[in-house]
Motif scaffolding. Structure first.
Motif, PDB file in Angstrom:
ATOM      1  N   LEU A  31       0.863  -1.165   0.000  1.00 52.99           N
ATOM      2  CA  LEU A  31       0.000   0.000   0.000  1.00 52.99           C
ATOM      3  C   LEU A  31       0.903   1.219   0.000  1.00 52.99           C
ATOM      4  CD1 LEU A  31      -2.715   1.565   0.420  1.00 52.99           C
ATOM      5  CD2 LEU A  31      -2.301   1.289   2.886  1.00 52.99           C
ATOM      6  N   VAL A  32       0.657   2.137  -0.925  1.00 49.89           N
ATOM      7  CA  VAL A  32       1.392   3.403  -0.963  1.00 49.89           C
ATOM      8  C   VAL A  32       0.366   4.518  -0.774  1.00 49.89           C
ATOM      9  CG1 VAL A  32       2.843   4.956  -2.323  1.00 49.89           C
ATOM     10  CG2 VAL A  32       3.149   2.472  -2.521  1.00 49.89           C
ATOM     11  N   LEU A  33       0.576   5.319   0.246  1.00 52.62           N
ATOM     12  CA  LEU A  33      -0.262   6.489   0.475  1.00 52.62           C
ATOM     13  C   LEU A  33       0.496   7.709  -0.024  1.00 52.62           C
ATOM     14  CD1 LEU A  33      -1.588   5.781   4.080  1.00 52.62           C
ATOM     15  CD2 LEU A  33      -2.698   5.289   1.887  1.00 52.62           C
ATOM     16  N   VAL A  34      -0.173   8.517  -0.826  1.00 54.16           N
ATOM     17  CA  VAL A  34       0.437   9.709  -1.401  1.00 54.16           C
ATOM     18  C   VAL A  34      -0.306  10.923  -0.844  1.00 54.16           C
ATOM     19  CG1 VAL A  34       1.004  10.950  -3.529  1.00 54.16           C
ATOM     20  CG2 VAL A  34       1.004   8.429  -3.506  1.00 54.16           C
ATOM     21  N   GLY A  35       0.416  11.748  -0.101  1.00 50.25           N
ATOM     22  CA  GLY A  35      -0.164  12.969   0.444  1.00 50.25           C
ATOM     23  C   GLY A  35      -0.176  14.056  -0.605  1.00 50.25           C
TER      24      GLY A  35
END
Length: 132
Positions: A31-35
């Motif tokens: 999972l990659v969260l991009v702000g």
């Protein structure tokens, strides 16, 4: 020295390429969260998919994105398995709300193909109805 060249992100495919540029490799079962703040990427946070099941991991990841001055978050689930990764949208939505971030999109990346995990608006509407 940090590369300060702005990344132009106009589509989900552009975002996948930007993530590859930022973290230096293609995530696998992650999972990659991009702000995001307006049009700026403020943070990227990566975790292996199995680790999400550990108590407190998802809220902690979303809080770290919020600390980067992000106003929104995009979730990219990198997976080539047949696992139902769409079930992650609800907890992502809850964690994002709690951190006062807008969940802008939840996408699955499978061998370079990008598709939505779920309709974010439908999840948000369902959660609002449940609160009443």
């Amino acid at each position: 020295m940090h590369d300060t060249t702005p990344l132009h992100v106009a589509s989900p495919d552009d975002l996948v390429q930007a993530v590859l540029q930022m973290i230096g490799s293609t995530p696998h079962e992650s999972l990659v969260l991009v702000g995001i703040d307006d049009t700026t990427i403020t943070a990227t946070v990566t975790v292996d998919l199995p680790a999400i099941a550990l108590p407190g991991i998802l809220p902690a990841l979303v809080r770290s994105v919020a600390r980067s001055s992000a106003t929104g978050v995009i979730a990219l689930v990198y997976s080539t398995t047949a696992a139902n990764t769409a079930v992650l949208v609800e907890p992502l939505s809850v964690a994002s709300d709690w951190a006062r971030l807008e969940l802008l999109a939840a996408l699955r990346v499978d061998d370079g193909a990008v598709r939505p995990l779920a309709a974010i608006r439908q999840v948000a509407q369902r959660r609002k109805r449940a609160r009443r």
